[in-house]
Motif scaffolding. Structure first.
Motif, PDB file in Angstrom:
ATOM      1  N   THR A  76     -18.518   1.772   5.214  1.00 43.63           N
ATOM      2  CA  THR A  76     -17.885   2.990   5.727  1.00 43.63           C
ATOM      3  C   THR A  76     -16.404   3.064   5.379  1.00 43.63           C
ATOM      4  N   ARG A  77     -15.639   2.010   5.686  1.00 41.88           N
ATOM      5  CA  ARG A  77     -14.198   2.046   5.398  1.00 41.88           C
ATOM      6  C   ARG A  77     -13.934   1.767   3.926  1.00 41.88           C
ATOM      7  N   GLY A  78     -14.663   0.854   3.375  1.00 46.09           N
ATOM      8  CA  GLY A  78     -14.533   0.587   1.943  1.00 46.09           C
ATOM      9  C   GLY A  78     -13.415  -0.362   1.561  1.00 46.09           C
ATOM     10  N   PHE A  79     -12.658  -0.852   2.533  1.00 47.44           N
ATOM     11  CA  PHE A  79     -11.623  -1.841   2.208  1.00 47.44           C
ATOM     12  C   PHE A  79     -11.357  -2.742   3.401  1.00 47.44           C
ATOM     13  N   ASN A  80     -10.829  -3.940   3.099  1.00 46.21           N
ATOM     14  CA  ASN A  80     -10.387  -4.844   4.149  1.00 46.21           C
ATOM     15  C   ASN A  80      -8.917  -4.534   4.407  1.00 46.21           C
ATOM     16  N   GLN A  81      -8.609  -4.103   5.617  1.00 40.08           N
ATOM     17  CA  GLN A  81      -7.245  -3.661   5.914  1.00 40.08           C
ATOM     18  C   GLN A  81      -6.227  -4.791   5.833  1.00 40.08           C
ATOM     19  N   VAL A  82      -6.694  -6.032   5.944  1.00 39.42           N
ATOM     20  CA  VAL A  82      -5.754  -7.159   5.889  1.00 39.42           C
ATOM     21  C   VAL A  82      -5.392  -7.487   4.443  1.00 39.42           C
ATOM     22  N   THR A  83      -6.399  -7.663   3.590  1.00 38.41           N
ATOM     23  CA  THR A  83      -6.085  -7.988   2.196  1.00 38.41           C
ATOM     24  C   THR A  83      -5.347  -6.830   1.526  1.00 38.41           C
ATOM     25  N   GLY A  84      -5.575  -5.607   2.009  1.00 36.86           N
ATOM     26  CA  GLY A  84      -4.823  -4.463   1.495  1.00 36.86           C
ATOM     27  C   GLY A  84      -3.326  -4.651   1.665  1.00 36.86           C
ATOM     28  N   LEU A  85      -2.945  -5.349   2.715  1.00 34.18           N
ATOM     29  CA  LEU A  85      -1.525  -5.515   3.024  1.00 34.18           C
ATOM     30  C   LEU A  85      -0.873  -6.696   2.299  1.00 34.18           C
ATOM     31  N   TYR A 101     -11.097   7.677  -3.080  1.00 36.89           N
ATOM     32  CA  TYR A 101     -11.051   8.599  -1.945  1.00 36.89           C
ATOM     33  C   TYR A 101     -10.000   9.667  -2.190  1.00 36.89           C
ATOM     34  N   CYS A 102     -10.004  10.718  -1.360  1.00 41.33           N
ATOM     35  CA  CYS A 102      -9.043  11.805  -1.529  1.00 41.33           C
ATOM     36  C   CYS A 102      -8.060  11.830  -0.366  1.00 41.33           C
ATOM     37  N   PRO A 103      -6.788  11.522  -0.611  1.00 45.50           N
ATOM     38  CA  PRO A 103      -5.805  11.622   0.469  1.00 45.50           C
ATOM     39  C   PRO A 103      -5.401  13.072   0.744  1.00 45.50           C
ATOM     40  N   ALA A 104      -5.670  13.983  -0.183  1.00 44.84           N
ATOM     41  CA  ALA A 104      -5.157  15.355  -0.059  1.00 44.84           C
ATOM     42  C   ALA A 104      -5.770  16.113   1.125  1.00 44.84           C
ATOM     43  N   CYS A 105      -7.055  15.892   1.394  1.00 46.10           N
ATOM     44  CA  CYS A 105      -7.671  16.647   2.488  1.00 46.10           C
ATOM     45  C   CYS A 105      -8.174  15.702   3.578  1.00 46.10           C
ATOM     46  N   ILE A 106      -7.512  14.548   3.710  1.00 45.71           N
ATOM     47  CA  ILE A 106      -7.967  13.487   4.617  1.00 45.71           C
ATOM     48  C   ILE A 106      -7.946  13.925   6.082  1.00 45.71           C
ATOM     49  N   GLN A 107      -7.135  14.926   6.403  1.00 46.27           N
ATOM     50  CA  GLN A 107      -7.060  15.415   7.789  1.00 46.27           C
ATOM     51  C   GLN A 107      -8.401  15.977   8.272  1.00 46.27           C
ATOM     52  N   LYS A 118      -6.043   2.568   8.910  1.00 40.18           N
ATOM     53  CA  LYS A 118      -7.293   1.864   9.116  1.00 40.18           C
ATOM     54  C   LYS A 118      -8.437   2.804   9.497  1.00 40.18           C
ATOM     55  N   PHE A 119      -8.202   3.671  10.474  1.00 37.81           N
ATOM     56  CA  PHE A 119      -9.315   4.471  10.980  1.00 37.81           C
ATOM     57  C   PHE A 119      -9.532   5.749  10.190  1.00 37.81           C
ATOM     58  N   GLN A 120      -8.415   6.405   9.790  1.00 38.01           N
ATOM     59  CA  GLN A 120      -8.602   7.550   8.898  1.00 38.01           C
ATOM     60  C   GLN A 120      -8.940   7.055   7.493  1.00 38.01           C
ATOM     61  N   LYS A 152       1.059   2.366  16.141  1.00 39.86           N
ATOM     62  CA  LYS A 152      -0.302   2.795  16.472  1.00 39.86           C
ATOM     63  C   LYS A 152      -0.716   3.987  15.614  1.00 39.86           C
ATOM     64  N   THR A 153       0.214   4.921  15.439  1.00 43.37           N
ATOM     65  CA  THR A 153      -0.070   6.075  14.579  1.00 43.37           C
ATOM     66  C   THR A 153      -0.338   5.614  13.151  1.00 43.37           C
ATOM     67  N   TYR A 154       0.501   4.692  12.688  1.00 43.72           N
ATOM     68  CA  TYR A 154       0.322   4.183  11.334  1.00 43.72           C
ATOM     69  C   TYR A 154      -1.060   3.537  11.178  1.00 43.72           C
ATOM     70  N   MET A 155      -1.416   2.677  12.132  1.00 45.73           N
ATOM     71  CA  MET A 155      -2.703   1.984  12.061  1.00 45.73           C
ATOM     72  C   MET A 155      -3.859   2.982  12.093  1.00 45.73           C
ATOM     73  N   HIS A 156      -3.702   4.008  12.905  1.00 43.84           N
ATOM     74  CA  HIS A 156      -4.742   5.033  12.963  1.00 43.84           C
ATOM     75  C   HIS A 156      -4.950   5.661  11.584  1.00 43.84           C
TER      76      HIS A 156
END
Ligand SMILES: [Zn+2]
Ligand SMILES: [Zn+2]
Ligand SMILES: [Zn+2]
Lengths: 229, 449
Positions: free
Chosen positions: A134-143, B59-65, A94-96, A87-91
């Motif tokens: 907003t996200r800019g990528f498809n999380q599935v094809t990324g994998l 994108y920038c991973p460095a300040c993503i937090q 995908k979401f961050q 869940k942390t990884y997905m957060h």
């Protein structure tokens, strides 16, 4: 290289004599300390319908309900358990939106997909326009690495509606189907077998919507593989 | 969002976003060159291939937090207008400053008025927070926007109630990573230095506490954040107990003026560092034996019934040293503590309650954890883990109480490392400064490091 998850330097230990062999270079992206936090699903101990980890191959409660409600054939297989670490990884992924993190699992996941029964088309679940913005990528094809997928589906979600991940379980199950077939010649997919790919199997609602759309278009068999369940 | 949310800030919004009811200034988020991209929030250069999204976006991973910076978005901002309500009184604190605190605070006020950067070199236990009050007060009266920032969350959490008590009618916003409250526009802000990256020419006065708490590499990023967060006409005040090379260089080059607060609030100088050589100290403790210098130190502590802190470089040394101490001094009660120790707080309490004679430790412990009348010994002070800043902090643990303003600070090492030498020199230097002040000399000089 530094570990993608903990940013510490990865110390690779090569067994003696290993250096002499010509090896295809494989880059390690994640350290072993971080990887042990994730748990693979044992196939023999997973639900035959959705792939969740349990004590037998029997259909779980959720799948029994699906069986009562639906008439078509559909099953999912998953590689990892959807536990706290996942869940942390997905957060973060995908979401961050930390797209680099796809490399934590892309090789393993693609290998897992490659091991499934051969099908006519691999189809990654699509994301809608707004998510692209907003996200800019498809999380599935990324994998996926070096696997060729076919975009048979498009997703058209109304702007006002929430995303699946923002909904409660009951709300999710009620969601209407937003998938549409996107092929020039419908004959192309008649009687074909399809393997749908997604990141997480949660209620199964989304994947089954996709499957229903494909069955309605004349596909012979539709199943799915997800990174986690 | 409210209009004031944009004052002096970098707010991320989609490129496609149509401007809101008020006109916003739009700025790019990243600079894209041929092979690399640069994040315009944290100034990190990134290799394109590693930070690419599909369709030539980055994108920038460095300040993503702090929320992801991508080329899909723009920064939106409004020029800081200093729209603050005027109050009759700002400072409600009624305390008194010592003569040297007063002198420093005058120099600080002057630097704020002139809009230039300034360094305040204050020894541990000098009362630098109180000394800041008059400066902050003047700035608030002038309608300036003020921020007090520290690299450490715990320091921010400690400062917030103290400032709120000193400026009772002033609204203060506290910003750090673990917080859930939404941002508010206020005249006075307390923030972690990381949070400064969200600001854009906002502060007339920016005070950075513990500027040397982090090593040089991170310091460079910090200096960038500082420059971006303050107004071009604003002033920055750096606070430190142990200035690093970077700041000292600026002092030498006269780019930065410096005020010294070399004297503790009780008026006594810092205890100076004694060193003893012990070539094979590590071999000895492995055999559960103590170097004779440590034995002498502990014997003194035992005889005079004084508590002590015994520092070692690594967690792995703790057990050996404890065994060796138990064997040589069966009557001394000691326990070990390290920074990630679950029982850290309990052990600190044991020390406070005098349930133990001493702690064997790898960590300097939090700010505010002070034991009034202790002695300190560092075993293996020449080890890489001890920076000169850390060594000065460790030495600063001694002599905090007016009841016993002196004490022993003993460094045991196999040789004098650069950090040990620098620590000794810095303490000598501030004590020299304190004497100069006493004799009424005010020549501005700095140590040769
Ligand atoms: Zn790792
Ligand atoms: Zn199931
Ligand atoms: Zn950045």
């Amino acid at each position: 290289m530094d570990c993608l998850l903990c940013h510490r330097q990865i110390r690779e230990s090569w067994p003696l004599g290993f250096l002499m062999l010509p090896q295809k270079k494989r880059v390690t992206t994640t350290c072993s300390d971080c990887l042990v936090a994730f748990h693979k699903i044992d196939r023999e101990m997973s639900c035959e319908g959705c792939g969740r980890q349990q004590n037998s191959r029997k259909l779980c409660q959720d799948c029994l309900k699906w069986q009562a409600k639906t008439t078509y054939d559909f099953s999912n297989r998953a590689l990892f358990q959807y536990d706290e670490a996942m869940k942390t990884y997905m957060h973060d992924y995908k979401f961050q939106g930390n797209y680099q993190l796809r490399h934590v699992f892309d090789v393993t996941f693609s290998h897992f997909i490659g091991m499934q029964t051969e099908v006519d088309f691999l189809v990654a679940l699509p994301i809608d326009r707004q998510t692209w913005q907003t996200r800019g990528f498809n999380q599935v094809t990324g994998l996926l690495t070096e696997l060729s997928t076919t975009d048979l589906l498009v997703m058209d979600r109304q702007k006002k509606e929430k995303r699946q991940s923002q909904k409660k379980r009951r709300e999710r199950l009620k969601t209407s189907n937003h998938f549409q077939i996107d092929v020039e010649c419908p004959e192309q997919i008649k009687n074909k077998s399809i393997l749908l790919l997604d990141d997480v199997y949660t209620t199964g609602r989304t994947l089954r919507h996709a499957a229903e759309t494909l069955y309605a278009a004349g596909c012979r068999k539709v199943d799915s593989v997800t990174l986690c369940r | 969002m409210e209009k004031s949310d944009f004052y002096g800030r970098l707010v991320l919004m989609s490129r496609a976003e149509k401007n809101t009811t008020f006109k916003l200034r739009k700025m790019p988020t990243m600079l894209v060159s041929e092979k690399r991209v640069r994040c315009l929030r944290c100034n990190t250069w990134l290799v394109k291939a590693q930070v690419a999204l599909p369709h030539e976006e980055f994108y920038c991973p460095a300040c993503i937090q702090l929320g992801r910076v991508t080329t899909l978005d723009n920064f939106f901002t409004l020029v800081e207008p200093n729209h603050f309500k005027k109050l009759d009184h700002y400072l409600t604190w009624q305390g008194q400053l010592t003569t040297s605190q007063k002198r420093c605070s005058k120099e600080v006020i002057h630097s704020f008025q002139q809009g230039r950067d300034h360094l305040l070199w204050a020894v541990t236990g000098a009362g630098k927070t109180e000394m800041l009050f008059p400066g902050i007060n003047e700035a608030l009266k002038d309608g300036k926007r003020v921020c007090l920032a520290s690299p450490r969350v715990d320091v921010c959490l400690e400062l917030f109630p103290r400032l709120q008590a000193a400026f009772q009618h002033v609204e203060i916003t506290l910003l750090h990573g673990r917080q859930t409250e939404p941002y508010r526009y206020t005249q006075l802000t307390i923030a972690t230095t990381h949070q400064l990256l969200r600001f854009y020419h906002a502060f007339d006065v920016l005070i950075i506490d513990e500027v040397d708490a982090f090593p040089y590499a991170q310091n460079k990023q910090l200096l960038f954040a500082t420059a971006q967060a303050k107004k071009t006409t604003g002033s920055c005040l750096f606070l430190t107990a142990t200035p690093g090379d970077e700041l000292l260089k600026k002092v030498h080059q006269k780019q930065l003026q410096v005020s010294y607060l070399p004297r503790r609030f009780h008026g006594f100088p810092l205890p100076e560092i004694q060193t003893k050589l012990a070539l094979n100290w590590y071999g000895k403790i492995q055999n559960k034996k103590l170097p004779s210098a440590v034995k002498q130190f502990l014997k003194q502590c035992e005889e005079s019934k004084r508590q002590f802190l015994l520092f070692v470089p690594h967690i792995s040394h703790l057990e050996f040293v404890q065994k060796a101490v138990n064997q040589a001094f069966p009557k001394l009660y000691v326990t070990t503590v390290f920074s990630a120790d679950d029982q850290r707080l309990e052990k600190v309490q044991l020390m406070r309650d005098h349930e133990v004679n001493g702690l064997i430790t790898t960590t300097i412990l939090e700010r505010g954890v002070t034991f009034p009348e202790i002695d300190v010994c560092v075993l293996g002070a020449d080890d890489d883990t001890f920076s000169s800043a850390a060594l000065v902090q460790i030495a600063g643990r001694v002599g905090r109480s007016p009841k016993r303003p002196t004490g022993n600070v003993l460094f045991i090492c196999a040789g004098l490392s650069r950090s040990v030498k620098k620590a000794i020199q810095q303490i000598k230097f501030v004590n020299h400064k304190a004497k100069e002040e006493e004799n009424g000399l005010s020549a501005v000089s700095s140590p040769n490091t």
